[in-house]
Motif scaffolding. Structure first.
Motif, PDB file in Angstrom:
ATOM      1  N   THR A  59     -20.847  -1.983 -53.897  1.00  0.00           N
ATOM      2  CA  THR A  59     -19.512  -1.435 -53.639  1.00  0.00           C
ATOM      3  C   THR A  59     -18.464  -2.448 -54.084  1.00  0.00           C
ATOM      4  O   THR A  59     -18.787  -3.595 -54.367  1.00  0.00           O
ATOM      5  CB  THR A  59     -19.311  -1.118 -52.147  1.00  0.00           C
ATOM      6  N   GLN A  60     -17.224  -1.993 -54.132  1.00  0.00           N
ATOM      7  CA  GLN A  60     -16.121  -2.860 -54.518  1.00  0.00           C
ATOM      8  C   GLN A  60     -15.119  -2.923 -53.371  1.00  0.00           C
ATOM      9  O   GLN A  60     -15.160  -2.102 -52.450  1.00  0.00           O
ATOM     10  CB  GLN A  60     -15.431  -2.316 -55.769  1.00  0.00           C
ATOM     11  N   THR A  61     -14.222  -3.891 -53.454  1.00  0.00           N
ATOM     12  CA  THR A  61     -13.192  -4.048 -52.439  1.00  0.00           C
ATOM     13  C   THR A  61     -11.839  -3.729 -53.052  1.00  0.00           C
ATOM     14  O   THR A  61     -11.517  -4.199 -54.132  1.00  0.00           O
ATOM     15  CB  THR A  61     -13.184  -5.490 -51.904  1.00  0.00           C
ATOM     16  N   LEU A  62     -11.070  -2.934 -52.362  1.00  0.00           N
ATOM     17  CA  LEU A  62      -9.717  -2.622 -52.802  1.00  0.00           C
ATOM     18  C   LEU A  62      -8.815  -3.834 -52.572  1.00  0.00           C
ATOM     19  O   LEU A  62      -9.062  -4.625 -51.658  1.00  0.00           O
ATOM     20  CB  LEU A  62      -9.162  -1.440 -52.009  1.00  0.00           C
ATOM     21  N   PRO A  63      -7.755  -3.999 -53.371  1.00  0.00           N
ATOM     22  CA  PRO A  63      -6.786  -5.059 -53.082  1.00  0.00           C
ATOM     23  C   PRO A  63      -6.216  -4.868 -51.675  1.00  0.00           C
ATOM     24  O   PRO A  63      -6.150  -3.751 -51.164  1.00  0.00           O
ATOM     25  CB  PRO A  63      -5.702  -4.855 -54.138  1.00  0.00           C
TER      26      PRO A  63
END
Length: 164
Positions: A59-63
């Motif tokens: 998964t990725q992290t949003l700013p």
């Protein structure tokens, strides 16, 4: 005369403190306004069989300015099993365009849903799941940022029931 001087001094001190309190807050983050891109006609996509993996991926992290919190859980109700994805808040509620959810059930069926803007705490989407013992359905959640990029923020197995 002395009373008037004390009261006037107290009022001036309160006014100075009130003005200083408003100046100590950090400035709100500035988000750039996306420029509209020219639309062009795209080629018609060819129908091809797609393979959907049942194994969770990265998964990725949003700013931080666009961060939203989502909760994904099973309702644990055997007659009508559902996986419920709920928006729980975050700084990005006003910025995220939509939240897309895909549930890949353990029987191979794929369910899709989305939550559209404007996002509010408590907004949710409910998708069918399975009750097969020993199996867990996979849930994936994407957030579309203000620039139109889809960011995968959740990807994990969601068991029908958990026993703590």
């Amino acid at each position: 005369m002395n009373k008037i001087l004390v009261i006037t001094s107290a009022l001036v001190l309160c006014a100075v403190l009130a003005m200083a309190a408003g100046c100590t807050q950090p400035a709100a983050p500035v988000t750039p306004t996306p420029t509209p891109a020219a639309t062009t006609a795209a080629a018609t996509p060819q129908a091809s069989p797609t393979f959907v993996s049942s194994t969770p991926g990265p998964t990725q992290t949003l700013p931080e300015a666009w961060y939203i919190e989502v909760q994904v859980q099973s309702n644990g109700f055997a007659p009508d099993p559902q996986i419920i994805t709920t928006v729980r808040g975050g700084k990005g509620l006003n910025f995220i365009q939509q939240v897309d959810v895909r549930v890949t059930r353990s029987d191979g069926i794929v369910e899709n849903g989305n939550i559209l803007k404007p996002l509010k705490v408590g907004d949710s989407v409910s998708l069918a799941s399975t009750t097969a013992p020993g199996y867990a359905d996979r849930a994936e959640v994407w957030a579309t940022d203000p620039q139109g990029t889809k960011v995968k923020i959740f990807d994990d197995y969601v068991p029908f029931r958990t026993y703590n």
